[in-house]
Write a protein that holds these residues in place. Structure first.
Motif, PDB file in Angstrom:
ATOM      1  N   GLY A  96       2.337   0.005   4.245  1.00  0.00           N
ATOM      2  CA  GLY A  96       3.532  -0.804   4.465  1.00  0.00           C
ATOM      3  C   GLY A  96       3.810  -1.037   5.945  1.00  0.00           C
ATOM      4  N   THR A  97       3.560  -0.026   6.754  1.00  0.00           N
ATOM      5  CA  THR A  97       3.858  -0.144   8.186  1.00  0.00           C
ATOM      6  C   THR A  97       3.075  -1.301   8.806  1.00  0.00           C
ATOM      7  OG1 THR A  97       4.174   2.248   8.264  1.00  0.00           O
ATOM      8  CG2 THR A  97       3.887   1.131  10.374  1.00  0.00           C
ATOM      9  N   GLU A  98       1.793  -1.394   8.476  1.00  0.00           N
ATOM     10  CA  GLU A  98       0.976  -2.478   9.055  1.00  0.00           C
ATOM     11  C   GLU A  98       1.432  -3.844   8.517  1.00  0.00           C
ATOM     12  OE1 GLU A  98      -3.327  -2.116   8.637  1.00  0.00           O
ATOM     13  OE2 GLU A  98      -3.577  -4.218   9.213  1.00  0.00           O
ATOM     14  N   GLY A  99       1.794  -3.882   7.230  1.00  0.00           N
ATOM     15  CA  GLY A  99       2.276  -5.145   6.658  1.00  0.00           C
ATOM     16  C   GLY A  99       3.550  -5.606   7.346  1.00  0.00           C
ATOM     17  N   ASN A 100       4.432  -4.645   7.632  1.00  0.00           N
ATOM     18  CA  ASN A 100       5.680  -4.989   8.319  1.00  0.00           C
ATOM     19  C   ASN A 100       5.405  -5.417   9.758  1.00  0.00           C
ATOM     20  OD1 ASN A 100       7.234  -4.415   6.098  1.00  0.00           O
ATOM     21  ND2 ASN A 100       7.604  -2.290   6.670  1.00  0.00           N
ATOM     22  N   LEU A 101       4.461  -4.758  10.397  1.00  0.00           N
ATOM     23  CA  LEU A 101       4.081  -5.138  11.762  1.00  0.00           C
ATOM     24  C   LEU A 101       3.561  -6.573  11.759  1.00  0.00           C
ATOM     25  CD1 LEU A 101       3.526  -4.278  14.745  1.00  0.00           C
ATOM     26  CD2 LEU A 101       1.286  -3.485  14.018  1.00  0.00           C
ATOM     27  N   TYR A 124      11.839   4.236   9.601  1.00  0.00           N
ATOM     28  CA  TYR A 124      11.719   4.558  11.034  1.00  0.00           C
ATOM     29  C   TYR A 124      10.586   3.806  11.734  1.00  0.00           C
ATOM     30  CZ  TYR A 124       7.773   7.518   9.709  1.00  0.00           C
ATOM     31  OH  TYR A 124       6.575   7.935   9.229  1.00  0.00           O
ATOM     32  N   SER A 125       9.552   3.413  10.992  1.00  0.00           N
ATOM     33  CA  SER A 125       8.403   2.762  11.634  1.00  0.00           C
ATOM     34  C   SER A 125       8.751   1.374  12.175  1.00  0.00           C
ATOM     35  CB  SER A 125       7.242   2.642  10.649  1.00  0.00           C
ATOM     36  OG  SER A 125       7.611   1.826   9.556  1.00  0.00           O
ATOM     37  N   VAL A 126       9.848   0.804  11.681  1.00  0.00           N
ATOM     38  CA  VAL A 126      10.171  -0.572  12.083  1.00  0.00           C
ATOM     39  C   VAL A 126      10.613  -0.634  13.547  1.00  0.00           C
ATOM     40  CG1 VAL A 126      11.674  -2.550  11.572  1.00  0.00           C
ATOM     41  CG2 VAL A 126      10.615  -1.257   9.710  1.00  0.00           C
ATOM     42  N   ILE A 230       3.929  -4.866   0.969  1.00  0.00           N
ATOM     43  CA  ILE A 230       4.081  -3.763  -0.002  1.00  0.00           C
ATOM     44  C   ILE A 230       3.129  -2.626   0.376  1.00  0.00           C
ATOM     45  CG2 ILE A 230       4.696  -5.296  -1.939  1.00  0.00           C
ATOM     46  CD1 ILE A 230       1.757  -4.397  -2.970  1.00  0.00           C
ATOM     47  N   SER A 231       3.407  -1.447  -0.139  1.00  0.00           N
ATOM     48  CA  SER A 231       2.460  -0.329  -0.008  1.00  0.00           C
ATOM     49  C   SER A 231       1.682  -0.231  -1.316  1.00  0.00           C
ATOM     50  CB  SER A 231       3.188   0.994   0.190  1.00  0.00           C
ATOM     51  OG  SER A 231       3.827   1.043   1.424  1.00  0.00           O
ATOM     52  N   GLY A 232       0.389   0.062  -1.236  1.00  0.00           N
ATOM     53  CA  GLY A 232      -0.425   0.172  -2.448  1.00  0.00           C
ATOM     54  C   GLY A 232      -0.471   1.588  -2.992  1.00  0.00           C
ATOM     55  N   HIS A 233      -0.282   2.574  -2.096  1.00  0.00           N
ATOM     56  CA  HIS A 233      -0.393   3.974  -2.543  1.00  0.00           C
ATOM     57  C   HIS A 233       0.906   4.467  -3.159  1.00  0.00           C
ATOM     58  CE1 HIS A 233       0.995   3.781   1.581  1.00  0.00           C
ATOM     59  NE2 HIS A 233       1.621   4.912   1.395  1.00  0.00           N
ATOM     60  N   LYS A 234       1.942   3.634  -3.163  1.00  0.00           N
ATOM     61  CA  LYS A 234       3.219   4.088  -3.738  1.00  0.00           C
ATOM     62  C   LYS A 234       3.221   3.837  -5.247  1.00  0.00           C
ATOM     63  CE  LYS A 234       6.006   4.112   0.436  1.00  0.00           C
ATOM     64  NZ  LYS A 234       5.293   3.576   1.584  1.00  0.00           N
TER      65      LYS A 234
HETATM   66  C1  PLP Z   1      11.062   1.008   2.965  1.00  0.00           C
HETATM   67  C2  PLP Z   1       9.781   1.454   3.600  1.00  0.00           C
HETATM   68  N1  PLP Z   1       9.188   0.663   4.500  1.00  0.00           N
HETATM   69  C3  PLP Z   1       8.027   1.011   5.097  1.00  0.00           C
HETATM   70  C4  PLP Z   1       7.419   2.194   4.808  1.00  0.00           C
HETATM   71  C5  PLP Z   1       6.129   2.547   5.465  1.00  0.00           C
HETATM   72  O1  PLP Z   1       5.110   2.365   4.549  1.00  0.00           O
HETATM   73  P1  PLP Z   1       3.703   3.117   4.689  1.00  0.00           P
HETATM   74  O2  PLP Z   1       3.977   4.576   4.610  1.00  0.00           O
HETATM   75  O3  PLP Z   1       2.930   2.566   3.528  1.00  0.00           O
HETATM   76  O4  PLP Z   1       3.122   2.703   5.990  1.00  0.00           O
HETATM   77  C6  PLP Z   1       8.010   3.072   3.870  1.00  0.00           C
HETATM   78  C7  PLP Z   1       7.391   4.351   3.539  1.00  0.00           C
HETATM   79  O5  PLP Z   1       7.878   5.169   2.846  1.00  0.00           O
HETATM   80  C8  PLP Z   1       9.217   2.678   3.263  1.00  0.00           C
HETATM   81  O6  PLP Z   1       9.826   3.474   2.367  1.00  0.00           O
END
Ligand code: PLP
Length: 375
Positions: A96-101, A124-126, A230-234
């Motif tokens: 998800g972090t890379e997709g958001n980036l 927090y990654s945002v 989206i995240s695939g591992h979730k």
């Molecule tokens: C709402 C949300 N955005 C982004 C992320 C980051 O996703 P990833 O851990 O797949 O990089 C998460 C991870 O839990 C999340 O809950």
């Protein structure tokens, strides 16, 4: 140590690590990962130097990869998210972090002077992504549910009406599974006559099942999103973190560069890319199909209903957004956090993902009740 003893020691360490992690994965209460997958039939692919370098929609000179299936994964989500036909693009990310980036990167290329607005409940990654991209940003208040506070968003946008607005919307916040409503956000933007806008939907947590929720959250391309991660591992489930970004093709074309060395377009964030994870996601999507994915959500939702009811029966405080798989409650003590891997930030939460059993749910709730009686 002779060679045989050395190899025996390696085997024994690997075996005991596997046993320990298998046990730990059964006590996964607070992180949104499915644990019910089985990809044994794909084992042979681990002997290949898979690499999905380059744009999945273009041919390149490195051919030991799974672009073909990666494209089908993107097509699946583009359809699910109601993308305009022939105007979507995407790829399988590291999560998800890379997709958001990627979504923020596209937004910045489109509006280099834009301001990013995101709620205080955002992952927090945002903030880190925004720092990488050196973008101006403003944090907006959240409601108790985790959803963005539209009044605060309205007032803040009003002050900056002359600057392009980049909205980072949550489709399931990390702690409470709160969902921002893109239609309401568009309404605010229209009312303030802000025409230069970009909306990214962070569906890391709920993107894979939000289309099946009743009522359906407003977050897809038809609702006004420009990109969705989206995240695939979730919810889908994978032994390796992964995700999918989908975006409007006409926006991506603005950043594409042709690279002679790989004989294709450099449209993705990393160069070498995982060729195994697209196979994992593809395999699950093929097995489930759209109906199976929907049923997977319905089953998980029923289990979350059960968990909520059990907590209420025991007079424990619990909150849950409609149809959410996340139950949140006042912070639990460290021994419960550690025993059940319960994530905590202001509140603690239990996330009911496929693979979690009623027995585990009962055991977590029993511990929470025990500590509430002791308190
Ligand atoms: C709402 C949300 N955005 C982004 C992320 C980051 O996703 P990833 O851990 O797949 O990089 C998460 C991870 O839990 C999340 O809950």
């Amino acid at each position: 140590m002779n060679e045989k003893n050395h190899l025996d020691e390696i085997d024994s360490r690997v075996q005991s690590l596997y046993t320990r992690l298998t046990e730990l994965s059964k006590r996964m209460g607070g992180y949104p990962v499915s644990t019910d997958f089985n990809y044994e039939c794909l084992y042979n692919f681990l002997s290949l130097p898979l690499n999905n370098i380059g744009d999945p929609f273009e041919d390149g000179t490195y051919q030991v990869g799974t672009h073909e299936l990666e494209k089908e994964v993107v097509e699946f989500f583009a359809k699910l998210f109601m993308a305009e036909e022939n105007n979507y693009w995407g790829y399988v990310t590291n999560g998800g972090t890379e997709g958001n980036l990627y979504g923020l990167y596209l937004a910045r290329e489109l509006y280099p002077k834009g301001i990013v607005y995101f709620s205080e409940d955002t992952h927090y990654s945002v903030s880190k992504n925004i720092n990488f991209l050196n973008m101006r940003h403003i944090m907006i208040k959240s409601q108790h549910s985790g959803e963005i506070d539209y009044e605060d968003l309205h007032e803040t946008l009003k002050i900056h009406r002359d600057v392009p607005a980049i909205i980072f919307a949550n489709i399931g916040t990390t702690m409470k599974e709160g969902k921002d409503d893109i239609i309401k956000i568009q309404h605010i933007l229209r009312e303030l006559r802000i025409n230069d806008k970009y909306i990214h939907a962070d569906g890391a947590l709920c993107g894979s099942f939000a289309m099946f929720m009743q009522p359906r959250p407003h977050f897809n391309f038809a609702d006004g999103a420009d990109s969705i991660a989206i995240s695939g591992h979730k919810f889908i489930g994978s032994p390796i973190p992964c995700g999918v970004i989908t975006a409007k093709r006409n926006l991506v074309q603005r950043i594409a560069r042709s690279i002679g060395y790989i004989g294709t377009l450099d449209t993705t964030i990393t160069g070498s890319r995982n060729g195994f994870t697209p196979l994992l996601i593809w395999y699950t999507l093929q097995k489930l199909g759209m109906e199976g994915l929907k049923q997977r959500y319905i089953d998980a939702c029923k289990l979350a209903d059960y968990a909520e009811q059990q907590m209420k029966n025991k007079d424990l405080i619990v909150w849950r957004n409609p149809g959410a798989l996340t139950l949140f409650f006042p912070e639990v003590p460290d021994w419960i956090k550690n025993k059940w891997q319960i994530a905590t930030q202001g509140v603690s939460h239990l996330i009911v993902m496929p693979g979690l059993t009623k027995q585990t749910i009962d055991a977590v709730i029993e511990d929470i009740q025990k500590q509430s009686l002791d308190a």
